[in-house]
Design an enzyme around this catalytic site. Structure first.
Site, PDB file in Angstrom:
ATOM      1  N   SER A 256       0.798  -1.286  -0.171  1.00 16.49           N
ATOM      2  CA  SER A 256       0.161   0.107  -0.058  1.00 16.49           C
ATOM      3  C   SER A 256       0.895   1.172  -0.024  1.00 16.49           C
ATOM      4  CB  SER A 256      -0.947   0.028   1.468  1.00 16.49           C
ATOM      5  OG  SER A 256      -0.027   0.145   2.552  1.00 16.49           O
ATOM      6  N   LYS A 257       0.259   2.321  -0.052  1.00 18.51           N
ATOM      7  CA  LYS A 257       0.904   3.517  -0.062  1.00 18.51           C
ATOM      8  C   LYS A 257       2.069   3.846   1.132  1.00 18.51           C
ATOM      9  CE  LYS A 257      -2.151   6.506  -2.556  1.00 18.51           C
ATOM     10  NZ  LYS A 257      -2.875   7.722  -2.690  1.00 18.51           N
ATOM     11  N   ARG A 258       1.840   3.078   2.232  1.00 17.53           N
ATOM     12  CA  ARG A 258       2.291   3.480   3.532  1.00 17.53           C
ATOM     13  C   ARG A 258       3.656   2.412   3.333  1.00 17.53           C
ATOM     14  NH1 ARG A 258       2.065  -0.899   7.414  1.00 17.53           N
ATOM     15  NH2 ARG A 258       0.024  -2.395   6.731  1.00 17.53           N
TER      16      ARG A 258
END
Length: 484
Positions: A256-258
């Site tokens: 994911s973006k994290r």
């Protein structure tokens, strides 16, 4: 009698076919890289195709982001980009052929009907699937088309999937895969608005573009038997398939973006070099012995689809940063000077006419892992900041002030080159009974506002006589007020 065998060499043609509903992310970039490298390794061709039939979500901005991302990475293509929405006549031509030959049919089932059908199947503990109510069969009476059929009520077109037999293909990464046709329902190949669905458009495109090898993410494994059935119905050649396992975050969760699942252009904005990101992507699920760092040419030479891991890869941002640091150390300083200037401008630093920038970069780049950090490290050479009073008091005793007053005078006449400056600092320290650290550390604080710089004689040489004297004069009242 001698027997001669004629060997036909098939031209390897691979493709990358992103949907322009977002940016080019890490997973897509790796798929493109593997497809591109395989084509280059085999002396083949790499085709770029934009699958833009998702009319609600596809945007021109996303198309441009994909093109820009690939250009930044240096993944070039031999043909394309082709756009599916520009091939609608071709899809209609093939659909008409399938309808005429009995491999496809119109389905008038409404969304509400299908929802009821699926809920009933779930209630019975069955797998939700289309029940074939509009599928023509010998001796079967089909439902009556609704009012306005073909006019106000637009049917979809479904592919008539074989009801017996098994689809088997030898995945170049996963090995043999078999799926019984009884597990597959009749998929929609054309929506009510006349736009083809993914599973149909991709088949026709791969056929027309003579794609020999399809390398894509393993989220498409379940689509492959359906696509093979359509190809067989058309009498079209079936390409070799290779499904690349997904990329997970370092914690084992879906990327994911994290974790770093952002646009590849975001890595450019964060100061990564494209060759470092490509090198890292190549190592995500593939390897060549213990090699961690290698050139793109080496990667092409070594790459083998069969050596791609069967397991999901894990994205580790710290490893990418380390790799980027290695490339920065080796990068040409003039090139880095071009790359760092936009970041310096964001800090309000104009570098026009700064001939010493490559030299400063040579001193600073050993300590940084990104262009952003490089800009931060260069900041002190272009903007003078005063050191904090506590640090000045700790590093510059009052008894040493005469030595620095002497340095100001000597700086006006000394030959301005690193060896002469280094000798001046040594002579000054000796003349006033000081250690070199008692000269070098306070001098850094006076001129740069920080005790952390590369070798003081080298940075002085690059800073220049005029700027050194200007900074000394500007800081001296602060020094005297602090130390006194």
């Amino acid at each position: 009698m001698a027997i001669f065998r004629l060997t036909v060499q098939i031209m390897v043609r691979t493709r990358f076919a992103p949907s322009p509903t977002g940016y080019l992310h890490i997973g897509g970039a790796r798929t493109a890289l593997f497809s591109w490298a395989f084509a280059r390794k085999m002396g083949g061709e790499f085709i770029l195709r934009i699958e833009d039939t998702d009319l609600e979500r596809s945007t021109q901005a996303s198309v441009q982001a994909i093109l820009d991302g690939m250009a930044w990475l240096g993944i070039d293509w031999d043909e394309g980009p082709y756009y599916q929405m520009q091939r609608m006549e071709r899809y209609k031509e093939v659909v008409d052929q399938l309808l005429e030959e009995g491999h496809a049919y119109y389905c008038y089932a409404s969304k509400e009907e299908l929802d009821v059908m699926r809920e009933a199947q779930k209630a019975r503990g069955e797998k939700p699937r289309y029940d074939g109510r509009w599928r023509p069969e010998a001796g079967k009476t089909l439902p009556t088309p609704p009012a306005g059929a073909g006019l106000t009520t637009k049917p979809v077109i479904r592919f008539k999937t074989p009801q017996d037999g098994v689809v088997t293909f030898n995945d170049m990464i996963k090995g043999p895969i078999s799926v019984a046709n009884a597990e597959l329902d009749d998929l929609v190949i054309v929506r009510g608005d006349g736009v083809p669905t993914y599973n149909f458009g991709v088949v026709i495109d791969d056929w027309d573009m003579r794609i020999s090898h399809v390398i894509r993410g393993d989220d498409h494994v379940n689509n492959t038997p359906r696509q093979i059935n359509i190809l067989r119905a058309l009498g079209a050649p079936i390409p070799a398939y290779a499904h690349v396992p997904m990329i997970l975050g370092n914690d084992g969760e879906r990327l994911s973006k994290r974790h770093g699942a952002v646009s590849v252009l975001q890595y450019r904005e964060e100061g990564y070099l494209p060759e470092a990101l490509l090198n890292y992507l190549a190592r995500l699920g593939w390897g060549h012995g213990d090699a961690e760092k290698f050139s793109l040419a080496q990667f092409i030479d070594w790459f083998d689809v069969g050596h791609v891991s069967h397991s999901a890869a894990r994205f580790d941002g710290s490893k990418l940063s380390w790799l980027n640091q290695q490339y920065l150390k080796e990068a040409d300083n003039a090139r880095l000077a071009e790359l760092v200037q936009p970041f310096l401008r964001e800090q309000g630093i104009a570098t026009a006419g700064q001939d010493n920038l490559p030299g400063l970069i040579a001193l600073v780049k050993e300590r940084v892992s990104s262009i952003v950090e490089l800009a931060d490290g260069l900041h002190i050479y272009f903007k003078h900041s005063l050191a904090g009073t506590d640090e000045l008091r700790a590093k510059l005793p009052k008894a040493a002030l005469p030595a620095f007053e002497k340095l100001q005078t000597e700086f006006a006449t000394v030959a301005w080159e690193a060896p002469a400056l280094g000798q001046l600092l040594k002579d000054t320290a000796q003349a006033f009974g000081l250690k070199m650290g008692q000269i070098g550390m306070p001098l850094r604080l006076i001129l740069f506002g920080t005790a952390q710089t590369p070798a003081i004689d080298q940075v002085l040489a690059l800073l220049g006589r005029d700027e050194t004297l200007r900074r000394f004069a500007a800081a001296w009242p602060h020094v005297m007020a602090t130390v006194e």
